[in-house]
Design a protein around this motif. Sequence first.
Motif, PDB file in Angstrom:
ATOM      1  N   LEU A   7     -45.800 -35.126  24.793  1.00  0.00           N
ATOM      2  CA  LEU A   7     -45.944 -34.634  23.657  1.00  0.00           C
ATOM      3  C   LEU A   7     -46.397 -36.781  23.744  1.00  0.00           C
ATOM      4  O   LEU A   7     -45.744 -37.796  23.472  1.00  0.00           O
ATOM      5  CB  LEU A   7     -44.822 -34.894  21.944  1.00  0.00           C
ATOM      6  CG  LEU A   7     -45.216 -35.310  20.553  1.00  0.00           C
ATOM      7  CD1 LEU A   7     -46.168 -34.658  20.747  1.00  0.00           C
ATOM      8  CD2 LEU A   7     -43.840 -35.213  19.748  1.00  0.00           C
ATOM      9  N   VAL A   8     -47.431 -36.944  23.322  1.00  0.00           N
ATOM     10  CA  VAL A   8     -48.162 -38.019  23.072  1.00  0.00           C
ATOM     11  C   VAL A   8     -48.716 -37.927  21.576  1.00  0.00           C
ATOM     12  O   VAL A   8     -49.160 -37.643  20.873  1.00  0.00           O
ATOM     13  CB  VAL A   8     -49.612 -37.396  23.607  1.00  0.00           C
ATOM     14  CG1 VAL A   8     -50.311 -39.096  23.326  1.00  0.00           C
ATOM     15  CG2 VAL A   8     -49.410 -37.529  24.927  1.00  0.00           C
ATOM     16  N   PHE A  15     -58.420 -40.987  22.354  1.00  0.00           N
ATOM     17  CA  PHE A  15     -57.297 -41.813  23.759  1.00  0.00           C
ATOM     18  C   PHE A  15     -56.150 -40.354  23.918  1.00  0.00           C
ATOM     19  O   PHE A  15     -55.940 -39.375  24.383  1.00  0.00           O
ATOM     20  CB  PHE A  15     -56.825 -42.693  22.854  1.00  0.00           C
ATOM     21  CG  PHE A  15     -56.082 -42.960  24.246  1.00  0.00           C
ATOM     22  CD1 PHE A  15     -56.734 -43.248  25.449  1.00  0.00           C
ATOM     23  CD2 PHE A  15     -54.097 -42.533  24.106  1.00  0.00           C
ATOM     24  CE1 PHE A  15     -55.644 -43.788  26.666  1.00  0.00           C
ATOM     25  CE2 PHE A  15     -53.722 -42.933  25.221  1.00  0.00           C
ATOM     26  CZ  PHE A  15     -54.298 -43.766  26.542  1.00  0.00           C
ATOM     27  N   ALA A  16     -55.500 -40.102  22.122  1.00  0.00           N
ATOM     28  CA  ALA A  16     -54.527 -39.000  21.973  1.00  0.00           C
ATOM     29  C   ALA A  16     -55.143 -37.809  22.835  1.00  0.00           C
ATOM     30  O   ALA A  16     -54.306 -37.075  24.083  1.00  0.00           O
ATOM     31  CB  ALA A  16     -53.748 -39.138  21.439  1.00  0.00           C
ATOM     32  N   ALA A  21     -55.689 -33.343  27.372  1.00  0.00           N
ATOM     33  CA  ALA A  21     -56.319 -32.866  27.792  1.00  0.00           C
ATOM     34  C   ALA A  21     -56.129 -32.801  29.918  1.00  0.00           C
ATOM     35  O   ALA A  21     -56.600 -32.209  30.439  1.00  0.00           O
ATOM     36  CB  ALA A  21     -57.723 -32.628  27.335  1.00  0.00           C
ATOM     37  N   ALA A  22     -56.322 -34.126  29.586  1.00  0.00           N
ATOM     38  CA  ALA A  22     -56.009 -34.178  31.179  1.00  0.00           C
ATOM     39  C   ALA A  22     -54.892 -33.673  31.829  1.00  0.00           C
ATOM     40  O   ALA A  22     -54.363 -33.525  32.986  1.00  0.00           O
ATOM     41  CB  ALA A  22     -56.520 -36.042  31.494  1.00  0.00           C
ATOM     42  N   ALA A  33     -50.710 -33.531  20.891  1.00  0.00           N
ATOM     43  CA  ALA A  33     -51.327 -35.064  20.505  1.00  0.00           C
ATOM     44  C   ALA A  33     -49.913 -34.882  18.815  1.00  0.00           C
ATOM     45  O   ALA A  33     -50.334 -33.853  18.152  1.00  0.00           O
ATOM     46  CB  ALA A  33     -51.741 -35.577  20.739  1.00  0.00           C
ATOM     47  N   ALA A  34     -49.930 -35.667  18.814  1.00  0.00           N
ATOM     48  CA  ALA A  34     -49.669 -36.556  17.199  1.00  0.00           C
ATOM     49  C   ALA A  34     -50.402 -37.936  17.308  1.00  0.00           C
ATOM     50  O   ALA A  34     -50.168 -38.969  17.918  1.00  0.00           O
ATOM     51  CB  ALA A  34     -47.691 -36.558  17.252  1.00  0.00           C
TER      52      ALA A  34
END
Length: 252
Positions: A7-8, A15-16, A21-22, A33-34
């Motif tokens: 979890l980002v 950026f998140a 995605a990367a 992502a959050a």
Amino acid sequence: MVRIRVLVVDDHRIFAESLAAALTAEPDVDVSAAGSGPAALRCLERAAVESRPYDVLLVDADLGAARPPQPGPLREAGGDGAPVDGIALVAGVRSVQPGVRTVVLAERDDPRRAALALQAGAVGWVAKDCSLSRLLTVVRGVLRDETHLPPALLTGVLRELTAARRHRSDSERLVESLTPREREVLRCMVAGLGRKAVAERLFLSPHTVRTHMQNVLGKLGVHSTLAAVALARRAGVGPADLATPPNGVRAG
């Protein structure tokens, strides 16, 4: 193949989402992502309920830095836009889901903040501009119970941690010099109670509480309630439990 659940957490959404995605391109990584601390906690809770817990949390060190953090527990923060400091989020995650490994993403090297992050429960501090391969090495490494820090930060972080332990030891010795009653008064001070509220809670006269508070400040070697509370927290003194009355309290 077992996939690593990541979890980002970053309030810079571009950026998140780009980082997510990367990472998703890796066959063994599953990423979400959050955009805030409260949103991250909800994601963690939902994943745990669904028996699909996250393994690694990547947290922006400057989460919520554009706005001052709100007081109170993380769970009491407002909606997704409510700011929560990144290091505070690390501590909050450790308290509710200690099995999640947390790595802090930082724009600059900062030994003091890196040390604070480790004390809060983080297991890694990584530059935001590091390579994807480096980040993947860290993500996979922390799952093997490794701790990752940039080599350039190591000496400074160790110095900060050593100083913090020394301050804690000194603070603990000062707190141990207090009488049981003075410690109870100190815990009330940590809870944010004023003299009148302490008197009502401990069934003491305001004059007696004033004397106890003065004794606490004198023995701790500080000149204000704020300084006494800061020292108490360094020594690990928690606030009085205001939900229940103290047991065996007598006036005097």
